[in-house]
Design a protein around this motif. Structure first.
Motif, mmCIF file in Angstrom:
data_model
loop_
_atom_site.group_PDB
_atom_site.id
_atom_site.type_symbol
_atom_site.label_atom_id
_atom_site.label_comp_id
_atom_site.label_asym_id
_atom_site.label_seq_id
_atom_site.Cartn_x
_atom_site.Cartn_y
_atom_site.Cartn_z
ATOM 1 N N GLU A 33 0.845 -1.335 -0.020
ATOM 2 C CA GLU A 33 -0.067 0.003 0.121
ATOM 3 C C GLU A 33 0.864 1.235 0.319
ATOM 4 N N MET A 34 1.921 1.150 0.727
ATOM 5 C CA MET A 34 2.857 2.217 0.919
ATOM 6 C C MET A 34 3.705 2.705 -0.417
ATOM 7 N N GLN A 35 3.827 1.530 -0.880
ATOM 8 C CA GLN A 35 4.689 1.595 -2.277
ATOM 9 C C GLN A 35 3.691 2.359 -3.473
ATOM 10 N N GLU A 36 2.453 1.703 -3.219
ATOM 11 C CA GLU A 36 1.836 2.198 -4.503
ATOM 12 C C GLU A 36 1.359 3.800 -4.376
ATOM 13 N N GLU A 92 -5.938 -0.844 -16.986
ATOM 14 C CA GLU A 92 -5.278 -2.207 -17.290
ATOM 15 C C GLU A 92 -3.906 -2.105 -17.376
ATOM 16 N N GLU A 93 -3.131 -1.200 -17.725
ATOM 17 C CA GLU A 93 -1.783 -1.190 -17.866
ATOM 18 C C GLU A 93 -0.869 -1.338 -16.660
ATOM 19 N N TYR A 94 -1.580 -1.002 -15.593
ATOM 20 C CA TYR A 94 -0.935 -0.687 -14.219
ATOM 21 C C TYR A 94 -0.221 -2.218 -13.714
ATOM 22 N N LYS A 95 0.941 -2.327 -13.673
ATOM 23 C CA LYS A 95 1.811 -3.411 -13.150
ATOM 24 C C LYS A 95 2.777 -3.096 -12.301
ATOM 25 N N PRO A 96 2.538 -3.155 -11.176
ATOM 26 C CA PRO A 96 3.306 -2.376 -10.023
ATOM 27 C C PRO A 96 4.336 -3.353 -9.570
ATOM 28 N N PRO A 97 5.633 -3.011 -9.107
ATOM 29 C CA PRO A 97 6.335 -4.016 -8.342
ATOM 30 C C PRO A 97 5.757 -4.399 -7.252
ATOM 31 N N LEU A 98 6.139 -5.486 -6.581
ATOM 32 C CA LEU A 98 5.746 -5.934 -5.440
ATOM 33 C C LEU A 98 6.651 -5.562 -4.314
ATOM 34 N N ALA A 99 6.068 -5.269 -3.161
ATOM 35 C CA ALA A 99 6.988 -4.722 -2.058
ATOM 36 C C ALA A 99 7.048 -5.846 -0.935
ATOM 37 N N PHE A 100 6.763 -7.032 -1.455
ATOM 38 C CA PHE A 100 6.890 -8.460 -0.604
ATOM 39 C C PHE A 100 7.022 -9.589 -1.400
#
Length: 666
Positions: A188-191, A205-213
């Motif tokens: 949540e904080m990263q986003e 639909e293009e949103y592909k975030p890196p994962l913080a975990f």
């Protein structure tokens, strides 16, 4: 635009004409008929306001010339531009196409936190007057973040839902929120930091975030190896719940008015949440012995999501995986008091390193099945340590399918003594098996022998006979499962012979399908019973199942019915109860009558009511409208008492538990 008085009058008039003219098909319940003729009355406030309200979906565009869909095609057939205005996260095109092809898959879509509790609108019947309490349910609230897929259904972020019933007032309320685990908060904080929580990018639909975990099956960051070196999987807290009574404050001597609620997952420790707000009160913490003990000690393993409460002994039994990938494999058995204080625990050897998902109790034993889905150890961990593979990606099925397989590991039944938790019997099962959920276990004495009968939902597949690798492939991407290829479980009963001595001798005797003796594998899962561990064998279980279709239509790939199963005579089981076209079911949750009517001088449950007297609560997914209903059934007759509508959807959950008397949301 919103529906004005004219549109509302038109919709209501249309509904009345439908009813007068009998323009409907015959279904198994009146509730489904009434529901599908009425428009949606409200939307979850977490979603954007729709442009138009339809009786099939929550937002349909008047301009249909850009898409070949009609209003009868339902929610998912709308143009993507309009879907974007209705959803908190628009699925990428590939997933959207898969949902349109198989609408049940919309039930896996991410849910949102409730801003505030929502009253459920009763659309059929009424809530039973004695149904007073709160049902808490846990499940994976999201298996994708934007277009970034998590690696497994079991890796999804935990989402808690509370359904508060007050039959005295004929009212019900729902509330839901993600479990704020360490991994969820970090993401949540990263986003917020990277894209802004309310930005259009976040919802596209293009949103592909890196994962913080990292999860057991999911790599952190963007999946690159250097982002995952020695990255320990984090607990999603997504599998089940546990209600415990409030504890007396050692300083004041007073007990809080609220009970305690815990979110459980077998890959970690319990997380306590506030039963009203669902805010996390304490992060992962193992249960401990009573503070008044001479030496306070804690549970020395993970805590499984499937515990068993022995109501006669007033003891909670559970097991837990011991995380030590470089030591000999072992499991921890434990006893807890009704308040959650650790009374006893015992470490026992395992034949190989694997998770045990479920256990159950009989009069004298704690039992579970050991399945050869192996967790890597030693040098096999190198790809995980250097960040090339998630830990779950290295787990291997070693059950084999033929006696000549060189690397075959057997399945076993483990039987522990309830008194001291020691392992009494390890019985080899002659064929490979994969089991997630046990029904019960019962001891039967005959001719100076003890027979142990264990009933379970066992993975059913034909070629090969136990295709656990394919099941894991399907769990890794629920959207991508081809039509007609989804694997399911079926109900089987295993009989074992146990010698009356301490030699550990015992043997497999027989296996039968509970539905019938012909070997038919009727798909089902999530079996639930009134109680376990008693001296009287339970007869009934309630399950999800798939109903037969009329007019030669193919069966659904996902559970669309609930059923009461007579485990003594499968032929006497109820007909599957369905809830309308393209309506799918979450797990049935049984609330026994004797739990609602305790003895006036003793809070323990009595035998005043029959085993099957009570209520079944099931959460439904209406794929054409992308939202949920809640149904209450008579557990004995399987007739529908009440059906209530919700303006948003809830994902398919895993497990829940009811607490009588406590109404979380008034």
């Amino acid at each position: 635009m919103t529906a004005g008085p004219y549109q509302t009058t038109l919709l209501l008039s249309t509904a009345i004409l439908h009813i007068i003219c009998g323009h409907t098909s015959v279904t198994i319940n009146v509730a489904a008929f009434l529901h599908h003729q009425l428009p949606i009355s409200k939307l979850n406030p977490t979603f954007r306001k729709p442009r138009q309200i339809s009786h099939h979906c929550s937002c349909l565009n008047e301009n249909r010339d850009t898409d070949d869909a009609t209003s009868n095609d339902g929610f998912w057939r709308q143009p993507s531009s309009l879907l974007k205005s209705c959803l908190s996260s628009l699925p990428p095109k590939e997933i959207l196409d898969q949902i349109r092809s198989q609408p049940y898959k919309g039930g896996f879509e991410p849910v949102s936190d409730f801003i505030q509790p929502q009253a459920l609108k009763i659309i059929y019947g009424s809530i039973p007057k004695d149904l007073v309490g709160t049902l808490a349910v846990n499940g994976s609230g999201r298996i994708r973040i934007g277009s970034r897929m998590l690696g497994h259904w079991f890796d999804g972020d935990g989402y808690l839902t509370t359904l508060s019933f007050d039959g005295r007032k004929n009212q019900a309320t729902v509330f839901g929120k993600y479990v704020r685990t360490a991994r969820f908060v970090a993401q949540e904080m990263q986003e917020k930091r990277d894209a802004g929580f309310h930005s259009e990018l976040h919802r596209s639909e293009e949103y592909k975030p890196p994962l913080a975990f990292s999860g057991a099956w999911t790599k952190a960051g963007r999946g690159r190896f250097y982002q995952n070196i020695v990255e320990i999987p984090q607990n999603p807290s997504n599998t089940a719940v546990m209600w415990l009574p409030s504890l007396t404050d050692s300083k004041t001597g007073h007990a809080p008015s609220k009970p305690r609620l815990f979110a459980l997952c077998e890959g970690g420790h319990p997380i306590e949440v506030d039963p009203i707000t669902l805010d996390v009160l304490h992060g992962e913490q193992p249960f401990e012995s009573s503070p008044s003990s001479t030496n306070v000690y804690a549970v020395s393993s993970f805590f499984s999501a499937h515990y068993s409460a022995d109501l006669k002994e007033n003891i909670i039994y559970n097991h837990g995986y011991i995380l030590n990938l470089f030591a000999s494999p072992s499991i921890n058995l434990m006893k807890l008091s009704p308040e959650g204080h650790l009374l006893q625990q015992k470490k026992c050897d395992m034949p190989y390193n694997t998770f045990v998902h479920d256990s159950t109790i009989s009069k004298s034993f704690v039992v579970y099945i050991v399945c050869p889905y192996l967790i890597p150890t030693g040098l096999d961990l190198i790809p995980f340590v250097v960040g090339q593979q998630p830990l779950g990606g290295l787990m291997k099925w070693r059950g084999g399918h033929h006696s000549h397989d060189t690397d075959r590991h057997f399945s076993y039944l483990h039987i522990h003594d309830k008194k001291d938790l020691s392992l009494k019997h390890r019985i080899q099962i002659p064929h490979p098996m994969s089991v997630f959920h046990l029904v019960d276990a019962f001891e039967e004495e005959k001719d100076e022998m003890v027979y142990l009968k264990v009933r379970m939902a066992e993975l059913a597949s034909n070629n090969p006979p136990c295709n656990r690798p394919l099941l894991e492939e399907q769990f890794a991407n629920q959207y991508a499962v081809p039509t007609g290829k989804r694997l399911h479980s079926t109900l089987n009963e295993y009989t074992f012979v146990i010698q009356n001595d301490d030699t550990g001798a015992g043997r497999f005797l027989a296996c039968r399908n509970i539905y019938c003796n012909s070997g038919d594998s009727i798909p089902c899962d999530y079996p639930i019973t009134n109680t376990v561990g008693g001296t009287v064998r339970v007869r009934y279980t309630w399950v999800n199942t798939i109903a037969a279709r009329a007019n030669g239509r193919p069966q659904s790939d996902w559970f669309d019915a609930v059923q009461k199963v007579d485990m003594e005579n499968g032929g006497l089981s109820s007909l599957p109860v369905t809830f309308g076209e393209d309506v799918y079911c979450g797990p049935p949750l049984f609330i026994p009558k004797d739990k609602l009517h305790p003895h006036p001088h003793n809070n323990s449950r009595t035998q005043h009511f029959g085993e099957d007297e009570g209520y079944i609560v099931v959460v439904l997914y209406l794929s054409k409208e992308h939202r949920s209903d809640v149904a209450i059934l008579d557990a004995q007759s399987m007739e529908i008492f009440c059906r209530m509508e919700l303006g948003c959807h809830l994902t398919y959950s895993f497990h829940g538990e009811f607490l009588p008397g406590f109404v979380a949301i008034q």
